[in-house]
Design a protein around this motif. Sequence first.
Motif, PDB file in Angstrom:
ATOM      1  N   SER A   2      -2.519  -5.340  13.743  1.00 52.38           N
ATOM      2  CA  SER A   2      -1.517  -4.408  14.251  1.00 52.38           C
ATOM      3  C   SER A   2      -2.075  -2.996  14.366  1.00 52.38           C
ATOM      4  N   VAL A   3      -1.359  -2.161  15.103  1.00 48.10           N
ATOM      5  CA  VAL A   3      -1.750  -0.762  15.269  1.00 48.10           C
ATOM      6  C   VAL A   3      -1.725  -0.056  13.916  1.00 48.10           C
ATOM      7  N   TYR A   4      -0.759  -0.382  13.079  1.00 53.85           N
ATOM      8  CA  TYR A   4      -0.662   0.236  11.754  1.00 53.85           C
ATOM      9  C   TYR A   4      -1.943   0.006  10.954  1.00 53.85           C
ATOM     10  N   ASN A   5      -2.428  -1.229  10.945  1.00 56.99           N
ATOM     11  CA  ASN A   5      -3.638  -1.540  10.185  1.00 56.99           C
ATOM     12  C   ASN A   5      -4.846  -0.789  10.734  1.00 56.99           C
ATOM     13  N   ASP A   6      -4.929  -0.622  12.049  1.00 50.73           N
ATOM     14  CA  ASP A   6      -6.030   0.132  12.636  1.00 50.73           C
ATOM     15  C   ASP A   6      -6.004   1.579  12.161  1.00 50.73           C
ATOM     16  N   LYS A   7      -4.826   2.185  12.137  1.00 48.70           N
ATOM     17  CA  LYS A   7      -4.712   3.577  11.689  1.00 48.70           C
ATOM     18  C   LYS A   7      -5.041   3.696  10.211  1.00 48.70           C
ATOM     19  N   LEU A   8      -4.606   2.728   9.418  1.00 48.42           N
ATOM     20  CA  LEU A   8      -4.888   2.753   7.995  1.00 48.42           C
ATOM     21  C   LEU A   8      -6.389   2.653   7.768  1.00 48.42           C
ATOM     22  N   THR A   9      -7.057   1.784   8.485  1.00 50.52           N
ATOM     23  CA  THR A   9      -8.497   1.629   8.354  1.00 50.52           C
ATOM     24  C   THR A   9      -9.212   2.901   8.778  1.00 50.52           C
ATOM     25  N   ALA A  16     -13.439   8.218   3.236  1.00 54.56           N
ATOM     26  CA  ALA A  16     -14.708   7.803   2.635  1.00 54.56           C
ATOM     27  C   ALA A  16     -15.845   8.695   3.124  1.00 54.56           C
ATOM     28  N   LEU A  17     -15.869   9.020   4.418  1.00 57.28           N
ATOM     29  CA  LEU A  17     -16.914   9.898   4.950  1.00 57.28           C
ATOM     30  C   LEU A  17     -16.809  11.306   4.376  1.00 57.28           C
TER      31      LEU A  17
END
Length: 65
Positions: A2-9, A16-17
């Motif tokens: 889902s789009v939500y998971n992409d944004k969370l990732t 992290a960076l």
Amino acid sequence: MSVYNDKLTTSQAKEALKHFKIKSAKEIGINLKEGYNGDLTSREAGSIGGNMVKKMVEAYKQNLK
């Protein structure tokens, strides 16, 4: 996925960076502050980026073994 998971990732990757950059800067003696760091010289900023790349290459080489 889902789009939500992409944004969370993406959010997690950015965080992290950011931590990786702060850690790399500390290792070479440059103190970054939270937020804007426009007072850094080009040499300091380049040193941070170079240190980050060096560590990423080392990690990649370790994963090849």
